[in-house]
Design an enzyme around this catalytic site. Structure first.
Site, PDB file in Angstrom:
ATOM      1  N   PHE A 145       0.806  -1.223   0.000  1.00 13.73           N
ATOM      2  CA  PHE A 145       0.000   0.000   0.000  1.00 13.73           C
ATOM      3  C   PHE A 145       0.838   1.273   0.000  1.00 13.73           C
ATOM      4  CE2 PHE A 145      -2.391  -3.437   1.925  1.00 13.73           C
ATOM      5  CZ  PHE A 145      -3.616  -3.366   1.276  1.00 13.73           C
ATOM      6  N   LEU A 146       2.144   1.155  -0.290  1.00 10.11           N
ATOM      7  CA  LEU A 146       3.000   2.345  -0.192  1.00 10.11           C
ATOM      8  C   LEU A 146       2.598   3.411  -1.209  1.00 10.11           C
ATOM      9  CD1 LEU A 146       5.216   2.651  -2.740  1.00 10.11           C
ATOM     10  CD2 LEU A 146       6.208   0.666  -1.640  1.00 10.11           C
ATOM     11  N   ARG A 147       2.907   4.667  -0.857  1.00 13.64           N
ATOM     12  CA  ARG A 147       2.696   5.791  -1.778  1.00 13.64           C
ATOM     13  C   ARG A 147       4.043   6.233  -2.299  1.00 13.64           C
ATOM     14  NH1 ARG A 147       0.985   9.737   2.591  1.00 13.64           N
ATOM     15  NH2 ARG A 147       2.567   8.433   3.546  1.00 13.64           N
ATOM     16  N   HIS A 251      -9.090  16.474  -1.981  1.00 17.55           N
ATOM     17  CA  HIS A 251      -8.523  17.701  -2.541  1.00 17.55           C
ATOM     18  C   HIS A 251      -8.963  17.811  -4.004  1.00 17.55           C
ATOM     19  CE1 HIS A 251      -5.752  20.933  -1.779  1.00 17.55           C
ATOM     20  NE2 HIS A 251      -5.287  20.780  -3.003  1.00 17.55           N
ATOM     21  N   GLY A 253      -9.257  19.173  -7.903  1.00 17.28           N
ATOM     22  CA  GLY A 253      -8.255  19.684  -8.831  1.00 17.28           C
ATOM     23  C   GLY A 253      -8.151  18.868 -10.094  1.00 17.28           C
ATOM     24  N   GLY A 257      -3.517  10.612 -11.001  1.00 18.34           N
ATOM     25  CA  GLY A 257      -2.694   9.978 -12.028  1.00 18.34           C
ATOM     26  C   GLY A 257      -1.772   8.978 -11.371  1.00 18.34           C
ATOM     27  N   CYS A 260      -0.714   3.761 -10.538  1.00 16.14           N
ATOM     28  CA  CYS A 260      -1.599   2.878  -9.763  1.00 16.14           C
ATOM     29  C   CYS A 260      -3.083   3.216  -9.903  1.00 16.14           C
ATOM     30  CB  CYS A 260      -1.186   2.907  -8.301  1.00 16.14           C
ATOM     31  SG  CYS A 260       0.450   2.188  -8.057  1.00 16.14           S
ATOM     32  N   ARG A 330       3.822   8.435 -15.141  1.00 20.59           N
ATOM     33  CA  ARG A 330       2.803   7.524 -15.679  1.00 20.59           C
ATOM     34  C   ARG A 330       1.421   8.143 -15.448  1.00 20.59           C
ATOM     35  NH1 ARG A 330       4.734   1.924 -12.934  1.00 20.59           N
ATOM     36  NH2 ARG A 330       5.185   3.386 -11.249  1.00 20.59           N
TER      37      ARG A 330
HETATM   38  N1  NAD Z   1       4.473   2.203  -7.567  1.00 17.46           N
HETATM   39  C1  NAD Z   1       3.802   2.094  -6.446  1.00 17.46           C
HETATM   40  O1  NAD Z   1       3.705   3.043  -5.682  1.00 17.46           O
HETATM   41  C2  NAD Z   1       3.139   0.800  -6.081  1.00 17.46           C
HETATM   42  C3  NAD Z   1       2.633   0.646  -4.776  1.00 17.46           C
HETATM   43  C4  NAD Z   1       1.958  -0.540  -4.471  1.00 17.46           C
HETATM   44  C5  NAD Z   1       1.771  -1.509  -5.413  1.00 17.46           C
HETATM   45  N2  NAD Z   1       2.263  -1.314  -6.673  1.00 17.46           N
HETATM   46  C6  NAD Z   1       2.084  -2.397  -7.641  1.00 17.46           C
HETATM   47  O2  NAD Z   1       3.361  -3.034  -7.718  1.00 17.46           O
HETATM   48  C7  NAD Z   1       3.595  -3.510  -9.032  1.00 17.46           C
HETATM   49  C8  NAD Z   1       4.880  -2.893  -9.565  1.00 17.46           C
HETATM   50  O3  NAD Z   1       4.690  -1.522  -9.721  1.00 17.46           O
HETATM   51  P1  NAD Z   1       5.916  -0.525  -9.947  1.00 17.46           P
HETATM   52  O4  NAD Z   1       5.366   0.833  -9.840  1.00 17.46           O
HETATM   53  O5  NAD Z   1       7.057  -0.921  -9.071  1.00 17.46           O
HETATM   54  O6  NAD Z   1       6.281  -0.865 -11.477  1.00 17.46           O
HETATM   55  P2  NAD Z   1       7.648  -0.569 -12.241  1.00 17.46           P
HETATM   56  O7  NAD Z   1       7.323  -0.586 -13.677  1.00 17.46           O
HETATM   57  O8  NAD Z   1       8.316   0.611 -11.624  1.00 17.46           O
HETATM   58  O9  NAD Z   1       8.567  -1.830 -11.891  1.00 17.46           O
HETATM   59  C9  NAD Z   1       8.330  -3.117 -12.385  1.00 17.46           C
HETATM   60  C10 NAD Z   1       9.703  -3.778 -12.559  1.00 17.46           C
HETATM   61  O10 NAD Z   1       9.506  -5.142 -12.917  1.00 17.46           O
HETATM   62  C11 NAD Z   1      10.532  -5.490 -13.818  1.00 17.46           C
HETATM   63  N3  NAD Z   1      10.172  -6.736 -14.511  1.00 17.46           N
HETATM   64  C12 NAD Z   1       9.309  -6.920 -15.543  1.00 17.46           C
HETATM   65  N4  NAD Z   1       9.269  -8.231 -15.880  1.00 17.46           N
HETATM   66  C13 NAD Z   1      10.102  -8.879 -15.031  1.00 17.46           C
HETATM   67  C14 NAD Z   1      10.459 -10.240 -14.871  1.00 17.46           C
HETATM   68  N5  NAD Z   1       9.933 -11.194 -15.642  1.00 17.46           N
HETATM   69  N6  NAD Z   1      11.349 -10.567 -13.910  1.00 17.46           N
HETATM   70  C15 NAD Z   1      11.904  -9.608 -13.124  1.00 17.46           C
HETATM   71  N7  NAD Z   1      11.584  -8.292 -13.229  1.00 17.46           N
HETATM   72  C16 NAD Z   1      10.696  -7.943 -14.172  1.00 17.46           C
HETATM   73  C17 NAD Z   1      10.645  -4.278 -14.721  1.00 17.46           C
HETATM   74  O11 NAD Z   1      11.857  -4.269 -15.442  1.00 17.46           O
HETATM   75  C18 NAD Z   1      10.542  -3.163 -13.680  1.00 17.46           C
HETATM   76  O12 NAD Z   1      11.807  -2.778 -13.174  1.00 17.46           O
HETATM   77  C19 NAD Z   1       2.337  -3.153  -9.821  1.00 17.46           C
HETATM   78  O13 NAD Z   1       1.441  -4.240  -9.751  1.00 17.46           O
HETATM   79  C20 NAD Z   1       1.776  -1.986  -9.056  1.00 17.46           C
HETATM   80  O14 NAD Z   1       0.394  -1.830  -9.272  1.00 17.46           O
HETATM   81  C21 NAD Z   1       2.958  -0.210  -7.024  1.00 17.46           C
HETATM   82  O1  UPG Z   2      -7.008  14.639  -2.545  1.00 15.66           O
HETATM   83  C1  UPG Z   2      -6.308  14.198  -3.464  1.00 15.66           C
HETATM   84  C2  UPG Z   2      -5.294  13.230  -3.249  1.00 15.66           C
HETATM   85  C3  UPG Z   2      -4.558  12.779  -4.341  1.00 15.66           C
HETATM   86  N1  UPG Z   2      -4.808  13.265  -5.588  1.00 15.66           N
HETATM   87  C4  UPG Z   2      -4.052  12.731  -6.749  1.00 15.66           C
HETATM   88  O2  UPG Z   2      -4.157  11.320  -6.723  1.00 15.66           O
HETATM   89  C5  UPG Z   2      -3.026  10.728  -7.322  1.00 15.66           C
HETATM   90  C6  UPG Z   2      -2.491   9.590  -6.484  1.00 15.66           C
HETATM   91  O3  UPG Z   2      -1.925  10.081  -5.302  1.00 15.66           O
HETATM   92  P1  UPG Z   2      -1.288   9.111  -4.189  1.00 15.66           P
HETATM   93  O4  UPG Z   2      -2.323   8.187  -3.700  1.00 15.66           O
HETATM   94  O5  UPG Z   2      -0.594   9.951  -3.195  1.00 15.66           O
HETATM   95  O6  UPG Z   2      -0.185   8.378  -5.066  1.00 15.66           O
HETATM   96  P2  UPG Z   2       0.354   6.899  -5.309  1.00 15.66           P
HETATM   97  O7  UPG Z   2       1.797   6.915  -4.949  1.00 15.66           O
HETATM   98  O8  UPG Z   2      -0.059   6.518  -6.685  1.00 15.66           O
HETATM   99  O9  UPG Z   2      -0.346   5.935  -4.240  1.00 15.66           O
HETATM  100  C7  UPG Z   2      -1.560   5.237  -4.504  1.00 15.66           C
HETATM  101  O10 UPG Z   2      -1.325   4.081  -5.286  1.00 15.66           O
HETATM  102  C8  UPG Z   2      -0.366   3.165  -4.703  1.00 15.66           C
HETATM  103  C9  UPG Z   2      -0.123   2.055  -5.709  1.00 15.66           C
HETATM  104  O11 UPG Z   2      -1.170   1.142  -5.746  1.00 15.66           O
HETATM  105  C10 UPG Z   2      -0.931   2.655  -3.391  1.00 15.66           C
HETATM  106  O12 UPG Z   2      -0.012   1.718  -2.812  1.00 15.66           O
HETATM  107  C11 UPG Z   2      -1.171   3.828  -2.450  1.00 15.66           C
HETATM  108  O13 UPG Z   2      -1.745   3.359  -1.233  1.00 15.66           O
HETATM  109  C12 UPG Z   2      -2.119   4.815  -3.137  1.00 15.66           C
HETATM  110  O14 UPG Z   2      -2.275   5.969  -2.319  1.00 15.66           O
HETATM  111  C13 UPG Z   2      -2.032  11.865  -7.567  1.00 15.66           C
HETATM  112  O15 UPG Z   2      -2.081  12.221  -8.941  1.00 15.66           O
HETATM  113  C14 UPG Z   2      -2.557  12.999  -6.699  1.00 15.66           C
HETATM  114  O16 UPG Z   2      -2.253  14.263  -7.247  1.00 15.66           O
HETATM  115  C15 UPG Z   2      -5.801  14.212  -5.802  1.00 15.66           C
HETATM  116  O17 UPG Z   2      -6.037  14.646  -6.929  1.00 15.66           O
HETATM  117  N2  UPG Z   2      -6.523  14.655  -4.722  1.00 15.66           N
END
Ligand code: NAD
Ligand code: UPG
Length: 441
Positions: A145-147, A251, A253, A257, A260, A330
């Site tokens: 669930f990280l942001r 918020h 606006g 984006g 996620c 993204r």
């Molecule tokens: N970014 C976030 O804040 C966040 C938070 C929670 C959950 N998630 C979820 O976590 C997952 C990853 O998201 P992300 O933002 O880190 O994506 P990302 O695109 O930044 O990273 C994915 C990585 O996987 C690698 N990869 C692809 N195929 C592979 C394979 N076969 N073996 C090893 N590595 C491989 C890619 O090269 C890339 O470095 C998604 O399902 C996303 O929804 C993301």
């Molecule tokens: O009141 C608000 C709050 C956020 N945003 C927008 O919403 C988007 C997402 O924001 P935020 O949730 O902080 O970013 P992420 O890092 O994408 O985190 C979300 O997506 C992650 C990947 O799944 C989850 O792990 C997190 O819990 C979830 O908060 C951004 O474009 C913000 O500008 C708004 O427009 N209004």
């Protein structure tokens, strides 16, 4: 333990596991990313990640490789690969997950734990578990669930840990193994929920869908505010006093984006449709549609600020990242807005403290300028699209001396409108009809 996929999620997870005292190998197919991580460099902007990587390397607990065989000998494996939106549809593209599972299977031993952290449509874990059955490893779903922008702190101090485990002794053993992995977090009082795998998959998807719903709800109310003369920011502030509602994600606006929320809402729509659940389908389709309208609406405000015609107007867009504190572009609402302005004939210059390289690579037809003052020079309209602190604190007098015309569109409600007006600017903001009335009066 091993971490497959070292992007925004996996790199932070690997470094955090090393901080918790584990020996960690990160595996990624991207050789450049592995080279950067191996050299202790964060391959993207994330506060505190470089420090955590350096710490893990210095302790000899953290290494990275492109070879999945590097995961051999580990007894816990985390799947952190991307699950992007499939090209041409809303469904999640599970190709990377399937490839990672195929690459991992040969090194798995009976009793190993494979923990899925990627966000997946409900039902994916059951399918992956079938594929892994011949190895004797146990699949659990342990969503993250990280942001972004707070990824290190969120990983080391999460709100909750969720384990989706199969029933029976294998499931209990896997939960006990995860308890050991996350021992210091549990000791610090982090709540842990043990459930079945489908519920764990949905726990993540539903959380993101709910956050997106709050944002779109507020943006829908902002549209009502504009039509009725009410003020969306004050409205959100009054709603936030009710603890049953809470102020987070209210918020108004430019909308949500990132890598996620947008794709997770669409994947949930697609999965609900497959399952024949019409209520979730239509409900979340509207959440998505309202979000799309937010950028279109902001573009209209810019047009109004320009006196009705964007052709040839020079517009500076402050911010390319999908939110402050990240270089991630993204589904960035800022870049979606900038593209719309170019479509309407404007000359657009985008600036951002961290995200310009990634923005340039994904949106090559936009103009870019790293220095905010150079970007503002000669502008007809300034648009605040990503609320970095450096933009919140811009001096409207200094910027006013650089631009051609003093029009500002605050698409994130982040500026001190009175200060900008005092410096001679006309201020336009979504959902603030009263301000607009005040301005023209
Ligand atoms: N970014 C976030 O804040 C966040 C938070 C929670 C959950 N998630 C979820 O976590 C997952 C990853 O998201 P992300 O933002 O880190 O994506 P990302 O695109 O930044 O990273 C994915 C990585 O996987 C690698 N990869 C692809 N195929 C592979 C394979 N076969 N073996 C090893 N590595 C491989 C890619 O090269 C890339 O470095 C998604 O399902 C996303 O929804 C993301
Ligand atoms: O009141 C608000 C709050 C956020 N945003 C927008 O919403 C988007 C997402 O924001 P935020 O949730 O902080 O970013 P992420 O890092 O994408 O985190 C979300 O997506 C992650 C990947 O799944 C989850 O792990 C997190 O819990 C979830 O908060 C951004 O474009 C913000 O500008 C708004 O427009 N209004």
């Amino acid at each position: 333990m091993s971490v497959l996929g070292c992007g925004y999620l996996g790199a932070v997870h690997a470094a955090a596991l090393a901080r918790l005292g584990h020996d960690v190998v990160g595996v990624d197919v991207d050789a450049d990313r592995v080279a950067a991580l191996s050299a202790g460099r964060a391959p993207f902007y994330e506060p505190d990640l470089a420090r955590l990587l350096a710490e893990g390397r210095a302790a000899g607990r953290l290494r990275f490789t492109t070879d999945p065989a590097g995961a051999a000998g580990c007894d816990v494996h985390f799947l952190c690969v991307g699950t992007p939106q499939r090209a041409g549809g809303g469904e999640a593209d599970l190709r990377h997950l399937d490839e990672a599972v195929s690459a991992l299977a040969p090194v798995l031993r009976p009793g190993d734990v494979v923990a899925g952290k990627s966000t997946v449509p409900v039902g994916t874990a059951a399918r992956v578990a079938d594929r892994l059955a011949p190895t004797g490893a146990t699949l659990v779903w342990n969503p993250e669930f990280l942001r972004e922008g707070h990824a290190v702190a969120d990983t080391l101090r999460p709100d909750r840990l969720v384990y989706g485990v199969p029933s029976g002794p294998a499931g209990s053993d896997a939960a006990a193994r995860l308890d050991e992995v996350y021992g210091p977090l549990l000791a610090a009082g982090v709540p842990r929920v043990v459930t079945d795998r489908a519920t764990a998959e949905l726990a993540k998807v539903a959380a993101n869908a709910f956050l997106a719903t709050k944002i779109s709800f507020m943006n829908a109310m902002a549209e009502v505010c504009e039509a009725s003369g009410a003020d969306a920011v004050e409205l959100a502030g009054t709603m936030a006093h009710d603890p049953r509602i809470g102020g987070a994600y209210l918020h108004p606006g430019l909308g949500f984006g990132g890598g996620c929320l947008p794709k997770d809402v669409r994947a949930c729509v697609a999965r609900a449709r497959e399952l024949g659940v019409g209520s979730a389908t239509t409900f979340l389709e509207e959440v998505d549609a309202i979000n799309e309208r937010a950028a279109a609406h902001a573009a209209r405000l810019v047009r109004v600020a320009c006196g009705g015609d964007l052709l040839g107007a020079r517009v500076v867009v402050l911010g390319a990242a999908f939110k402050p504190g990240s270089d991630d572009v993204r589904s960035s609402p800022s870049l979606a807005l900038a593209e719309r302005l170019v479509d309407a004939g404007a000359q657009v210059v985008v600036t951002d403290p961290q995200a310009l390289a990634l923005a340039q690579a994904s949106h090559p037809r936009l103009g870019y300028q790293p220095d905010v003052e150079d970007a503002a020079r000669g502008a007809d309209v300034v648009v605040l699209a990503t609320e970095w602190d450096v933009y919140r604190h811009l001096d409207p007098v200094v910027i006013g001396a650089l631009v051609r015309r003093r029009h500002v569109v605050d698409a994130r409600h982040a500026l001190d409108h009175d200060a900008w007006r005092r410096a001679g600017w006309s201020v336009h903001a979504l959902g603030r009809a009263r301000e607009a009335v005040g301005r023209t009066a």
